[in-house]
Design a protein around this motif. Sequence first.
Motif, PDB file in Angstrom:
ATOM      1  N   VAL A  70       6.275 -51.308  -3.577  1.00  0.00           N
ATOM      2  CA  VAL A  70       5.515 -52.508  -3.293  1.00  0.00           C
ATOM      3  C   VAL A  70       4.910 -53.236  -4.273  1.00  0.00           C
ATOM      4  CG1 VAL A  70       4.094 -53.771  -1.532  1.00  0.00           C
ATOM      5  CG2 VAL A  70       5.444 -51.967  -0.814  1.00  0.00           C
ATOM      6  N   ARG A  71       4.353 -52.688  -4.918  1.00  0.00           N
ATOM      7  CA  ARG A  71       3.399 -53.079  -6.355  1.00  0.00           C
ATOM      8  C   ARG A  71       2.563 -54.391  -5.491  1.00  0.00           C
ATOM      9  NH1 ARG A  71       7.476 -51.182 -10.377  1.00  0.00           N
ATOM     10  NH2 ARG A  71       6.932 -52.955 -11.857  1.00  0.00           N
ATOM     11  N   PRO A  72       1.628 -54.096  -4.818  1.00  0.00           N
ATOM     12  CA  PRO A  72       0.845 -55.328  -4.267  1.00  0.00           C
ATOM     13  C   PRO A  72      -0.016 -55.786  -5.247  1.00  0.00           C
ATOM     14  CG  PRO A  72      -0.031 -53.061  -3.550  1.00  0.00           C
ATOM     15  CD  PRO A  72       1.354 -52.853  -4.154  1.00  0.00           C
ATOM     16  N   THR A  73      -0.332 -57.059  -4.974  1.00  0.00           N
ATOM     17  CA  THR A  73      -1.147 -57.769  -6.037  1.00  0.00           C
ATOM     18  C   THR A  73      -2.470 -56.983  -6.154  1.00  0.00           C
ATOM     19  OG1 THR A  73      -0.158 -59.811  -5.232  1.00  0.00           O
ATOM     20  CG2 THR A  73      -2.293 -59.950  -6.615  1.00  0.00           C
ATOM     21  N   ARG A 151      -1.348 -70.940   6.687  1.00  0.00           N
ATOM     22  CA  ARG A 151      -0.023 -71.228   6.071  1.00  0.00           C
ATOM     23  C   ARG A 151       0.840 -69.975   5.610  1.00  0.00           C
ATOM     24  NH1 ARG A 151      -3.217 -74.536   2.962  1.00  0.00           N
ATOM     25  NH2 ARG A 151      -2.885 -73.235   1.280  1.00  0.00           N
ATOM     26  N   VAL A 152       1.894 -70.053   5.879  1.00  0.00           N
ATOM     27  CA  VAL A 152       2.715 -68.726   5.503  1.00  0.00           C
ATOM     28  C   VAL A 152       3.557 -69.675   4.501  1.00  0.00           C
ATOM     29  CG1 VAL A 152       4.776 -67.217   6.082  1.00  0.00           C
ATOM     30  CG2 VAL A 152       2.970 -67.992   7.570  1.00  0.00           C
ATOM     31  N   THR A 153       3.207 -69.325   3.014  1.00  0.00           N
ATOM     32  CA  THR A 153       3.828 -69.933   2.026  1.00  0.00           C
ATOM     33  C   THR A 153       4.859 -69.080   1.478  1.00  0.00           C
ATOM     34  OG1 THR A 153       1.838 -69.110   0.598  1.00  0.00           O
ATOM     35  CG2 THR A 153       1.492 -71.411   1.541  1.00  0.00           C
ATOM     36  N   ASP A 154       4.621 -67.730   1.442  1.00  0.00           N
ATOM     37  CA  ASP A 154       5.706 -66.888   0.752  1.00  0.00           C
ATOM     38  C   ASP A 154       5.808 -65.789   1.572  1.00  0.00           C
ATOM     39  OD1 ASP A 154       3.421 -65.918  -0.070  1.00  0.00           O
ATOM     40  OD2 ASP A 154       3.933 -65.910  -2.291  1.00  0.00           O
ATOM     41  N   SER A 155       6.756 -65.147   1.097  1.00  0.00           N
ATOM     42  CA  SER A 155       6.815 -63.565   1.823  1.00  0.00           C
ATOM     43  C   SER A 155       6.120 -62.514   0.840  1.00  0.00           C
ATOM     44  CB  SER A 155       8.116 -63.051   1.850  1.00  0.00           C
ATOM     45  OG  SER A 155       9.265 -63.911   2.528  1.00  0.00           O
ATOM     46  N   PRO A 156       5.468 -61.728   1.689  1.00  0.00           N
ATOM     47  CA  PRO A 156       4.821 -60.567   1.097  1.00  0.00           C
ATOM     48  C   PRO A 156       5.872 -59.724   0.128  1.00  0.00           C
ATOM     49  CG  PRO A 156       4.760 -59.996   3.277  1.00  0.00           C
ATOM     50  CD  PRO A 156       5.430 -61.504   3.143  1.00  0.00           C
ATOM     51  N   ARG A 157       5.597 -58.890  -0.606  1.00  0.00           N
ATOM     52  CA  ARG A 157       6.398 -58.157  -1.626  1.00  0.00           C
ATOM     53  C   ARG A 157       6.934 -57.198  -0.781  1.00  0.00           C
ATOM     54  NH1 ARG A 157       3.588 -57.937  -7.296  1.00  0.00           N
ATOM     55  NH2 ARG A 157       2.636 -60.044  -7.384  1.00  0.00           N
TER      56      ARG A 157
END
Length: 157
Positions: A70-73, A151-157
């Motif tokens: 996943v390599r989360p932020t 807001r849902v601006t993008d998908s999570p990794r």
Amino acid sequence: MFNVVLYQPEIPPNTGNLMRLTVNTGCRLHLIHPLGFDVDDTRLRRAGLDYREFAEVRHHVDFETFLSAVRPTRIYAFSQFGEQLFTEVGYWSGDALLFGPESVGLPREILDHEAVAGRLRIPIAPGGRSLNLANAASVAVYEAWRQHGFRVTDSPR
């Protein structure tokens, strides 16, 4: 937007409820094994209702596998022993919100892992011991999502 991560969850209805939460908030659910139940458990299906088919759920054999896949932020570990309140963090898209098993919470080796950016706590009233896992994750997800204007601006990794 965010990754909700359950480390070795034990109670199927909590995971089912979190499937519903992640669908309704645009998050991805990650389950780190071993699980304390079978993924076909009736209680999991009942709590997840028809959201199970829409939930994006990823399974990982262990924490290290989760990290590499996943390599989360950033990873925020939620614990009753957290040094910082969960509301004091500015959440970023791609952050992972990590929760431990219902009976014991996150083990020390995970709380102290170099990948963990912070240990956060959700306050409870004096005399209280802990929140239900699904409730705690809901509180955390909604705070992170609120900071992004829901807001849902993008998908999570």
